[in-house]
Write an enzyme that holds these catalytic residues in place. Structure first.
Site: not given
Lengths: 421, 152
Positions: A138, A215, A218, A241, A379
């Protein structure tokens, strides 16, 4: 294990059935009508919806327990501090971190990565050092490193991905060397849904003495996170999220690393002593939490974690896997549709393109049927460039989605094909 | 199909999307400007030939959604033979048409002619920038000086 998660686990054992309707009833927004149609919300990778348990916890905290924290003397401040620090412990348990002080509250994953790039990066990197990322990232796991490279003269290296959307590990290994100082990779790709082998990636980073940042924006809503089993140095995710409020997120960092890092921002709460000649910084995690934080947001995120734990991430993972397989088969079977991202291990995301139809037109036509998807580059423009497309349509799932909603998506795609026939 | 959608995706628009007119590079050209919509990634390059204050030829290249492709295609046809002043007027009339209140009668300016069919966009505020990207690019080309223009 909480009483609720025991219940969820035994429900799974009983018949293997996931009681999706029971959980849907917790999300008030799912009964909303959009353009006269029942909402079909398939944009969970952009932001997930909130259950009433989270909505109520936020309202209740603001109504009865709110005050500024860490200012101790009055009653409400103590109540608020307890709720805020209680949420930190919930996050610690959620990630299986060892200590509460390894949990830093930030605005979101983006700020978490910027914090590491600014603080750890500027203190530890020199010209010629290398930062290794992948082609799947991302923008928020690309741009902070580019800024750091400009500031230090470090070099950004990018590991390639395959046609299926998987990191090419043989190439990745070749890019790990003694100049590598930071390895930063997403756990799950937001654009394609690929689950990356982060355990192997972290081990490779450690072999050359680099630190690894994951990261987890997600992954957090879909997979159980265990920072100790992974041996991650830094791990970041966002509250919104995982069914919590926006504007708050988490950076996990190993205590020894955080202690050695310089502050990221200066201000109140991050100091222990200030004169014009000298300032002593507070201990971690407070050293990295300058200013009054998003107190209510943190409490809301804590409620979201309670909620996820009550459903159970194992149950969520199993149900979503079934949902994704169904969607992959049904959407993939429509003539003229090409799935983008066909990794062996995926979570929560179905990206696709339709011959002769731009994803924005797909998004507009589905919206008319009450179906919310994301159309665009997500993104992650380098991912789009890799596949030679400007954008994709992306349906992304949460455990409150149903097969009937996927059927509605497929009907919508047929409609689009008819319009553009 | 819902009537709003039919308004948006009219046959003419779908046709221009499928077979965009004047979709080619121009060499030599008098003006060349790139238009970019950073939110969605749509981009187009507009070429113009100008003689004595009159637009002699307009072509474009790029990739975008049906709305942006059809809008650019129809714009290239509409601008040929127009003076700078007329083109400026078309720009502002087009802008008024697609950003008008959808509950009012569409405001169709006198220079718009076939472009009137874009009135349906008023119902889709998220798509206005798709339709106007080419017009912003053309405006920059007419004004000269700018090599690229962005909708943001």
């Amino acid at each position: 294990m909480t009483a609720q998660s025991v219940r969820a686990a035994s429900a799974m054992l009983d018949g293997g059935a996931f009681d999706v309707e029971r959980y849907r009833a917790d999300f008030p927004i799912l009964t909303t009508q959009v353009r006269g149609k029942e909402l079909v919300y398939l944009d969970n990778a952009a932001s997930a919806q909130k259950p009433r348990q989270v909505i109520d916890a936020i309202a209740e905290f603001d109504r009865a327990s709110y005050a500024n924290i860490h200012r101790g003397v009055h009653h409400l401040s103590q109540v608020a501090t307890k709720a805020y620090e209680g949420a930190r412990d919930k996050v610690r348990a959620f990630m299986n971190a060892e200590q509460d002080r390894e949990i830093i509250f930030v605005r979101g994953t983006t700020e978490a990565i910027n914090l590491v790039a600014s603080s750890y990066g500027r203190a530890n990197l020199q010209a010629g050092d290398e930062i290794l990322i992948t082609h799947l990232e991302h923008h928020s796991n690309i741009v902070p490193w580019q800024i750091l490279c400009q500031q230090t003269g470090a070099v950004l290296k990018v590991a390639p991905i395959s046609d299926e959307g998987e990191i090419v590990m043989d190439e990745f290994k070749k890019l790990v060397g003694k100049k590598t100082k930071i390895v930063a990779v997403n756990h799950v790709s937001n654009a394609l849904g690929t689950i990356n082998p982060v355990d192997e990636i972290i081990a490779l980073a450690h072999e050359v003495g680099a630190v690894a940042l994951i990261d987890g924006a997600q992954s957090a809503p879909h997979l159980a996170i265990d920072v100790r089993a992974l041996d991650a140095d830094f791990y970041a995710f966002s509250s919104h999220k995982i069914f919590g409020p926006t504007g708050v997120g988490v950076l996990y960092g190993k205590a020894a690393l955080l202690e050695a890092m310089p502050p990221y921002q200066g201000g109140g709460d991050m100091i222990s002593y200030v004169t014009f000649e000298e300032t002593r910084y507070n201990r971690i995690p407070y050293k990295f939490e300058a200013g009054t934080p998003n107190i209510t947001g943190v409490v809301g995120m804590g409620a979201a974690i309670d909620y996820i734990q009550s459903v159970g991430l194992d149950a969520i993972g199993a149900y979503e896997h079934e949902l994704l397989e169904y969607a992959t088969e049904r959407v993939g079977a429509v003539e003229g549709v090409r799935l983008v991202g066909t990794a062996a291990k995926k979570a929560g995301v179905l990206s696709f393109v339709i011959d002769g139809v731009h994803p924005h037109d797909v998004g507009t036509i589905l919206d008319q049927a009450g179906i919310a998807i994301r159309a665009g580059h997500h993104c992650a423009q380098p991912v789009m460039d890799r596949f030679g497309i400007p954008a994709t349509a992306r349906a992304s799932f949460a455990f409150y989605n149903t097969k009937a909603e996927i059927d509605a998506l497929v009907d919508g795609i047929h409609q689009i094909r008819k319009v553009f026939g | 199909m819902a009537s709003d959608l039919r308004e948006l995706y009219q046959e003419v628009i779908l046709d221009h999307n499928k077979k965009p007119r004047n979709f080619r590079e121009m060499e030599p050209f008098d003006r060349k400007v790139e238009g970019f919509n950073p939110l969605c990634g749509d981009r187009l390059t507009l070429f113009m030939k100008i003689e004595d204050g009159v637009i002699k030829d307009v072509t474009f290249q790029g990739s975008g959604c049906a709305i942006s492709t059809a809008s650019a295609s129809m714009m290239t046809e509409a601008l040929v033979g127009k003076t700078f002043e007329e083109a400026e007027q078309m720009f502002s009339e087009f802008h008024d048409l697609v950003t008008g209140d959808p509950t009012d009668e569409p405001k169709v300016g006198e220079h718009l002619d076939k472009l009137e069919i874009f009135a349906g966009i008023r119902e889709f505020p998220a798509r206005v920038k798709c339709a106007t990207l080419c017009w912003h690019t053309a405006k920059a080309a007419l004004e000269g000086g700018q090599k690229s223009v962005s909708t943001e």
